[in-house]
Design a protein around this motif. Structure first.
Motif, PDB file in Angstrom:
ATOM      1  N   GLN A   6      57.647 -41.145 -73.133  1.00 42.99           N
ATOM      2  CA  GLN A   6      58.480 -42.049 -73.908  1.00 42.99           C
ATOM      3  C   GLN A   6      58.940 -41.295 -75.145  1.00 42.99           C
ATOM      4  N   ARG A  22      63.592 -45.020 -74.538  1.00 45.63           N
ATOM      5  CA  ARG A  22      63.718 -44.028 -73.466  1.00 45.63           C
ATOM      6  C   ARG A  22      62.407 -43.767 -72.741  1.00 45.63           C
ATOM      7  N   CYS A  23      62.533 -43.582 -71.426  1.00 49.05           N
ATOM      8  CA  CYS A  23      61.368 -43.319 -70.591  1.00 49.05           C
ATOM      9  C   CYS A  23      61.775 -42.365 -69.472  1.00 49.05           C
ATOM     10  N   ASN A  24      61.008 -41.298 -69.316  1.00 54.40           N
ATOM     11  CA  ASN A  24      61.203 -40.371 -68.209  1.00 54.40           C
ATOM     12  C   ASN A  24      59.887 -40.188 -67.470  1.00 54.40           C
ATOM     13  N   TYR A  25      59.973 -40.049 -66.157  1.00 56.60           N
ATOM     14  CA  TYR A  25      58.777 -39.841 -65.361  1.00 56.60           C
ATOM     15  C   TYR A  25      58.882 -38.503 -64.651  1.00 56.60           C
ATOM     16  N   GLU A  71      68.094 -38.422 -62.966  1.00 55.38           N
ATOM     17  CA  GLU A  71      67.625 -38.096 -64.311  1.00 55.38           C
ATOM     18  C   GLU A  71      66.133 -38.390 -64.475  1.00 55.38           C
ATOM     19  N   THR A  72      65.498 -38.860 -63.440  1.00 60.46           N
ATOM     20  CA  THR A  72      64.099 -39.324 -63.476  1.00 60.46           C
ATOM     21  C   THR A  72      63.856 -40.161 -64.731  1.00 60.46           C
ATOM     22  N   SER A  73      64.747 -41.137 -64.933  1.00 57.37           N
ATOM     23  CA  SER A  73      64.642 -41.959 -66.141  1.00 57.37           C
ATOM     24  C   SER A  73      64.615 -43.439 -65.801  1.00 57.37           C
ATOM     25  N   HIS A  75      65.240 -46.062 -68.670  1.00 54.18           N
ATOM     26  CA  HIS A  75      65.395 -46.480 -70.059  1.00 54.18           C
ATOM     27  C   HIS A  75      65.552 -47.990 -70.175  1.00 54.18           C
ATOM     28  N   CYS A  91      56.252 -47.905 -71.137  1.00 58.05           N
ATOM     29  CA  CYS A  91      56.785 -47.596 -69.820  1.00 58.05           C
ATOM     30  C   CYS A  91      55.608 -47.179 -68.939  1.00 58.05           C
TER      31      CYS A  91
END
Lengths: 115, 114
Positions: A6, A22-25, A71-73, A75, A91
């Motif tokens: 995050q 924002r969150c990316n995995y 984007e492996t996101s 959000h 997230c």
């Protein structure tokens, strides 16, 4: 191992402004994705989840999130912030063949709303 | 439906003591999980019980233990308390325990160890 990032431990917006958290995995295989909210002195509450199907997910309190595989996101957004949105947001991801308890939480983003 | 209920809400204990926390899941939910939340470490998974059996376990020492009863209610026990055990302990239940099944959290028990 699966991980969740995050961006921004603290976000501050004005009342009525757009909220973007924002969150990316990290998984190469799209996992199940969740956003939870935690108000002071309370447990976590589910805002929304993505499992399959439509990539734009609507949740409670006017929040929505879009799953973007490229984007492996995942959000979280809300068009107009309200004072009551001040809370901590988490997230989280679960691998497809895992169990609910093995969910991986991000470190959280504290959202402040300026009057 | 009633939500997840955790008791007590607050606890103050002394180092070396032991403590038991209780959790009643949503009716019909068979999976109960426990998490420790601290400012420094965030949310960390302790263990999960499903139909009275421990199904998953996190990376915590043996001082942390739990159990689940036939009515799905769960207890968590911490023995020989240390200062670092001060935290918010959250219980969560899940309808199926599967990865796509959201967790429903209680309001937690705030444990302070002095």
């Amino acid at each position: 191992a699966q991980s969740v990032t995050q961006l921004g431990s603290h976000v501050s917006v004005s009342e009525g402004a757009l909220v973007l958290l924002r969150c990316n995995y990290s998984s190469s295989v799209p996992p199940y994705l969740f956003w939870y909210v935690q108000y002071p002195n309370q447990g976590l509450q589910l805002l929304l989840k993505y499992t399959t199907g439509a990539t734009l997910v609507k949740g409670i309190n006017g929040f929505e999130a879009e799953f973007k595989k490229s984007e492996t996101s995942f959000h979280l957004t809300k068009p107009s912030a309200h004072m009551s949105d001040a809370a901590e947001y988490f997230c989280a991801v679960s691998d497809l063949n895992s169990s609910a308890s093995k969910i991986i939480f991000g470190s959280g983003t504290r959202l402040s709303i300026r009057p | 439906k009633a939500g997840v209920t955790q008791t007590p809400r607050y606890l103050i204990k002394t180092r070396g003591q032991q403590v038991t926390l209780s959790c009643s899941p949503i009716s019909g939910h068979r999976s109960v999980s426990w998490y420790q939340q601290t400012p420094g470490q965030g949310l960390q998974f302790l263990f999960e019980y499903f139909s009275e059996t421990q199904r998953n376990k996190g990376n915590f020492p043996g001082r942390f233990s739990g159990r689940q009863f036939s009515n799905s209610r769960s207890e968590m026990n911490v023995s020989t308390l240390e200062l670092g055990d001060s935290a918010l302990y959250l219980c969560a239940s899940s309808a199926t325990g599967e990865a796509n099944s959201p967790l429903h959290f209680g309001n937690g028990t705030r444990l302070t160890v002095t």
